[in-house]
Design a protein around this motif. Structure first.
Motif, PDB file in Angstrom:
ATOM      1  N   ASP A 199      -2.434  -7.459 -10.927  1.00  0.00           N
ATOM      2  CA  ASP A 199      -1.258  -6.779 -10.372  1.00  0.00           C
ATOM      3  C   ASP A 199      -0.380  -7.845  -9.729  1.00  0.00           C
ATOM      4  N   SER A 200       0.656  -8.229 -10.434  1.00  0.00           N
ATOM      5  CA  SER A 200       1.429  -9.422 -10.091  1.00  0.00           C
ATOM      6  C   SER A 200       2.498  -9.190  -9.040  1.00  0.00           C
ATOM      7  N   HIS A 201       2.482  -8.007  -8.397  1.00  0.00           N
ATOM      8  CA  HIS A 201       3.389  -7.755  -7.267  1.00  0.00           C
ATOM      9  C   HIS A 201       2.754  -6.659  -6.422  1.00  0.00           C
ATOM     10  N   LEU A 202       1.930  -7.064  -5.460  1.00  0.00           N
ATOM     11  CA  LEU A 202       1.145  -6.124  -4.666  1.00  0.00           C
ATOM     12  C   LEU A 202       0.993  -6.680  -3.259  1.00  0.00           C
ATOM     13  N   HIS A 203       1.440  -5.916  -2.271  1.00  0.00           N
ATOM     14  CA  HIS A 203       1.363  -6.345  -0.869  1.00  0.00           C
ATOM     15  C   HIS A 203       0.003  -5.914  -0.311  1.00  0.00           C
ATOM     16  N   ALA A 204      -1.003  -6.746  -0.497  1.00  0.00           N
ATOM     17  CA  ALA A 204      -2.373  -6.299  -0.243  1.00  0.00           C
ATOM     18  C   ALA A 204      -2.658  -6.056   1.235  1.00  0.00           C
ATOM     19  N   ALA A 205      -2.189  -6.926   2.116  1.00  0.00           N
ATOM     20  CA  ALA A 205      -2.465  -6.695   3.538  1.00  0.00           C
ATOM     21  C   ALA A 205      -1.824  -5.387   4.001  1.00  0.00           C
ATOM     22  N   TRP A 206      -0.631  -5.122   3.529  1.00  0.00           N
ATOM     23  CA  TRP A 206       0.060  -3.872   3.853  1.00  0.00           C
ATOM     24  C   TRP A 206      -0.683  -2.683   3.238  1.00  0.00           C
ATOM     25  N   LEU A 207      -1.135  -2.853   1.994  1.00  0.00           N
ATOM     26  CA  LEU A 207      -1.909  -1.804   1.330  1.00  0.00           C
ATOM     27  C   LEU A 207      -3.176  -1.492   2.122  1.00  0.00           C
ATOM     28  N   GLY A 208      -3.898  -2.532   2.521  1.00  0.00           N
ATOM     29  CA  GLY A 208      -5.136  -2.320   3.247  1.00  0.00           C
ATOM     30  C   GLY A 208      -4.923  -1.660   4.595  1.00  0.00           C
ATOM     31  N   ALA A 209      -3.780  -1.937   5.223  1.00  0.00           N
ATOM     32  CA  ALA A 209      -3.482  -1.340   6.520  1.00  0.00           C
ATOM     33  C   ALA A 209      -3.083   0.125   6.399  1.00  0.00           C
ATOM     34  N   LEU A 210      -2.461   0.506   5.289  1.00  0.00           N
ATOM     35  CA  LEU A 210      -1.964   1.866   5.107  1.00  0.00           C
ATOM     36  C   LEU A 210      -2.921   2.792   4.367  1.00  0.00           C
ATOM     37  N   TRP A 211      -3.723   2.251   3.478  1.00  0.00           N
ATOM     38  CA  TRP A 211      -4.507   3.058   2.533  1.00  0.00           C
ATOM     39  C   TRP A 211      -5.358   4.101   3.262  1.00  0.00           C
ATOM     40  N   PRO A 212      -5.403   5.347   2.765  1.00  0.00           N
ATOM     41  CA  PRO A 212      -4.953   5.813   1.445  1.00  0.00           C
ATOM     42  C   PRO A 212      -3.498   6.282   1.392  1.00  0.00           C
ATOM     43  N   ASP A 213      -2.730   6.063   2.447  1.00  0.00           N
ATOM     44  CA  ASP A 213      -1.318   6.431   2.403  1.00  0.00           C
ATOM     45  C   ASP A 213      -0.517   5.414   1.609  1.00  0.00           C
ATOM     46  N   THR A 214       0.593   5.855   1.046  1.00  0.00           N
ATOM     47  CA  THR A 214       1.577   4.981   0.417  1.00  0.00           C
ATOM     48  C   THR A 214       2.955   5.428   0.879  1.00  0.00           C
ATOM     49  N   LEU A 215       3.949   4.563   0.720  1.00  0.00           N
ATOM     50  CA  LEU A 215       5.278   4.899   1.211  1.00  0.00           C
ATOM     51  C   LEU A 215       5.881   6.082   0.480  1.00  0.00           C
ATOM     52  N   LEU A 216       5.671   6.152  -0.835  1.00  0.00           N
ATOM     53  CA  LEU A 216       6.253   7.236  -1.611  1.00  0.00           C
ATOM     54  C   LEU A 216       5.278   8.380  -1.830  1.00  0.00           C
ATOM     55  N   GLY A 217       4.110   8.277  -1.246  1.00  0.00           N
ATOM     56  CA  GLY A 217       3.115   9.329  -1.444  1.00  0.00           C
ATOM     57  C   GLY A 217       3.533  10.669  -0.885  1.00  0.00           C
ATOM     58  N   GLY A 218       4.376  10.634   0.157  1.00  0.00           N
ATOM     59  CA  GLY A 218       4.856  11.877   0.739  1.00  0.00           C
ATOM     60  C   GLY A 218       6.239  12.262   0.270  1.00  0.00           C
ATOM     61  N   GLY A 219       6.735  11.554  -0.746  1.00  0.00           N
ATOM     62  CA  GLY A 219       8.037  11.895  -1.295  1.00  0.00           C
ATOM     63  C   GLY A 219       9.208  11.272  -0.570  1.00  0.00           C
ATOM     64  N   GLY A 220       8.950  10.377   0.382  1.00  0.00           N
ATOM     65  CA  GLY A 220      10.037   9.721   1.096  1.00  0.00           C
ATOM     66  C   GLY A 220       9.762   8.252   1.239  1.00  0.00           C
ATOM     67  N   MET A 221      10.597   7.548   2.021  1.00  0.00           N
ATOM     68  CA  MET A 221      10.407   6.122   2.223  1.00  0.00           C
ATOM     69  C   MET A 221      10.359   5.824   3.710  1.00  0.00           C
ATOM     70  N   GLY A 222       9.477   4.864   4.093  1.00  0.00           N
ATOM     71  CA  GLY A 222       9.449   4.379   5.456  1.00  0.00           C
ATOM     72  C   GLY A 222       8.766   5.349   6.398  1.00  0.00           C
ATOM     73  N   GLY A 223       9.279   5.417   7.641  1.00  0.00           N
ATOM     74  CA  GLY A 223       8.723   6.315   8.632  1.00  0.00           C
ATOM     75  C   GLY A 223       7.459   5.774   9.260  1.00  0.00           C
ATOM     76  N   GLU A 224       6.670   6.689   9.837  1.00  0.00           N
ATOM     77  CA  GLU A 224       5.484   6.258  10.563  1.00  0.00           C
ATOM     78  C   GLU A 224       4.459   5.605   9.654  1.00  0.00           C
ATOM     79  N   GLN A 225       4.426   6.003   8.364  1.00  0.00           N
ATOM     80  CA  GLN A 225       3.456   5.384   7.457  1.00  0.00           C
ATOM     81  C   GLN A 225       3.673   3.886   7.369  1.00  0.00           C
ATOM     82  N   ALA A 226       4.927   3.445   7.451  1.00  0.00           N
ATOM     83  CA  ALA A 226       5.228   2.022   7.348  1.00  0.00           C
ATOM     84  C   ALA A 226       5.066   1.298   8.675  1.00  0.00           C
ATOM     85  N   GLY A 227       4.666   2.021   9.716  1.00  0.00           N
ATOM     86  CA  GLY A 227       4.432   1.379  10.993  1.00  0.00           C
ATOM     87  C   GLY A 227       5.680   1.204  11.823  1.00  0.00           C
TER      88      GLY A 227
END
Length: 449
Positions: free
Chosen positions: A66-94
């Motif tokens: 996966d040649s474009h993956l923010h792993a530290a951010w992924l590990g901090a958020l998982w299992p949430d994702t930014l678009l998982g709730g249909g929006g961008m940013g917010g509390e999920q992004a810290g």
């Protein structure tokens, strides 16, 4: 020829898709000391201590990259994702809860957690596209120079589950950067590590934002009458463009790989023109590439192969945000956006990736999304092309195609075992195929029980 040593691991009784230059297929492979020592007839390589795994008809691929993956951010958020709730940013992004990773322990835990996530998906390599001092005060804490320090320590301790390529970042993530900061950062040495596990290949530059936020720099006007602008510092377009060109020239002359986040057609044209000028003036260097390339034009696509410039794009994000792009720029812009079919037709070095945790890192879903976007008749040739964009092509982007990215004798044993042969499936069925086993450097990092 010397007699090969007995294998540590043999996988047999299935299909091995090598993705070597001849696209050979075999029924077995053997691994010793972390590398492939045999493909096909490997019975003579089985010794008393060899672990022999019966594939029971399953299929082995080169490990997914996966040649474009923010792993530290992924590990901090998982299992949430930014678009998982249909929006961008917010509390999920810290944004409102403080840094997601506030100290060394949290940074290390996030990286290790991401390693577990990607191992379960057959991912054996990934690129962290943007770590460095430009984000030392960032709101998430996931992109700072301290994160790169933790990667360095984990690599030295042999605790990484995947091979990591890093682009350094001297400006803000999705934000402004200055020529002075970039020049200062470029002069600082990258950390030393075994490049087969942690390789800092170059730099990331944010040329512009994204169309849905009306921050991509485009020839079109958004519905509010604006057309975006470059994120590089400067009082007006001409000064910003001059500073971006200077950054690209400086990095190219330093021998650094350059990955540029560029989504608007105008920013993409400027970036490619600047890279072409640097190549003409100083000769080829690095494996430069466009990141995202949402509104890349046909004229620019036609130039990329001759310049050796790649395109790293995310079909999952295209599927998720297409309606937002249309709302910002119109349906005509959406019809021309993310032209995957044209990029492949021009022979552009295309890498498919996730940009997780913007979306999840499940490459099976994004291969299917890419096929749907291309709209071609399903078949093994299309599937090979898309799988190569997740294996062979990213190894080229990493400058590592001599030792990873395909299954060949002498290359590292980075492997993904699937429950079914993807070449026999319609792309839409691939997300339902399980990952049975993941091997990195001959070490099993995941095995379905």
């Amino acid at each position: 020829m010397p007699t090969p040593p007995p294998a540590d691991l043999v996988l047999t009784g299935g299909t091995v898709l090598t993705f070597d230059p001849d696209d050979r297929e075999a029924g077995a492979l053997a691994v010793a000391d972390g590398s492939v020592i045999g493909v096909g007839d490997v019975g003579h390589l089985v010794g008393p201590d060899t672990r022999v795994v019966d594939l029971h008809g399953r299929t082995v691929l080169p490990g997914i990259n996966d040649s474009h993956l923010h792993a530290a951010w992924l590990g901090a958020l998982w299992p949430d994702t930014l678009l998982g709730g249909g929006g961008m940013g917010g509390e999920q992004a810290g944004e409102s809860a403080g840094p997601l990773v506030a100290d060394a322990e949290a940074r290390r835990a996030a990286i290790l957690r991401a390693g577990e996530v990607v191992s379960r998906l057959g991912i054996t390599s990934y690129t962290e596209p943007g770590l460095g001092p430009g984000e030392d005060g960032g709101r998430t804490g996931c992109f700072s120079a301290a994160v790169l320090d933790e990667y360095t320590a984990l690599a030295a301790a042999g605790r990484l589950n995947a091979r990591v390529t890093v682009l350094r970042l001297f400006g803000e993530l999705d934000g402004p950067s200055s020529l002075a900061d970039f020049e200062r950062g470029l002069a600082t040495p990258a950390p030393e590590a075994d490049p087969r596990w942690l390789n800092v290949t170059g730099v990331k530059i944010f040329a512009d934002g994204i169309p849905p936020m009306r921050s991509a720099w485009t020839h079109r006007c958004y519905h509010d009458g604006t057309s975006g602008h470059l994120l590089v510092d400067g009082a007006q377009d001409t000064e910003r463009e001059a500073n971006l060109r200077r950054m690209i020239d400086l990095a190219h002359r330093a021998g650094a790989q350059i990955g540029v986040h560029a989504t608007g057609d105008r920013s993409i044209e400027t970036v490619v023109s600047a890279m072409a000028d640097a190549i003409a003036a100083h000769g080829p260097a690095g494996r430069h590439y466009l990141i995202h390339g949402d509104l890349v034009s046909a004229d620019v696509l036609a130039r990329l192969p001759g310049l050796g410039i790649g395109l790293n794009t995310q079909p999952g994000i295209a599927a998720a945000t297409g309606p937002w792009l249309a709302a910002a720029l119109g349906d005509d812009a959406l019809r021309e956006a993310w032209p995957l079919r044209e990029a492949f037709a021009h022979g552009v070095p295309v890498c498919l990736s996730s940009d997780a945790p913007v979306i999840e890192p499940d490459w099976r879903r994004w291969v299917a999304a890419a096929a749907e976007r291309i709209g071609a008749t399903p078949g093994p040739e299309l599937m090979r092309r898309l799988l190569r964009a997740y294996t062979v092509n990213p190894a080229v982007q990493d400058g590592a195609e001599s030792w990873k990215g395909s299954i060949e004798v002498g290359k590292v044993a980075d492997l993904c075992v699937l429950e079914a042969n993807p070449l026999e499936l319609a792309p839409a069925d691939l997300p339902h195929v399980g990952v049975a086993m993941t091997v990195v450097g001959g070490r099993t990092v995941f095995e379905q029980s």
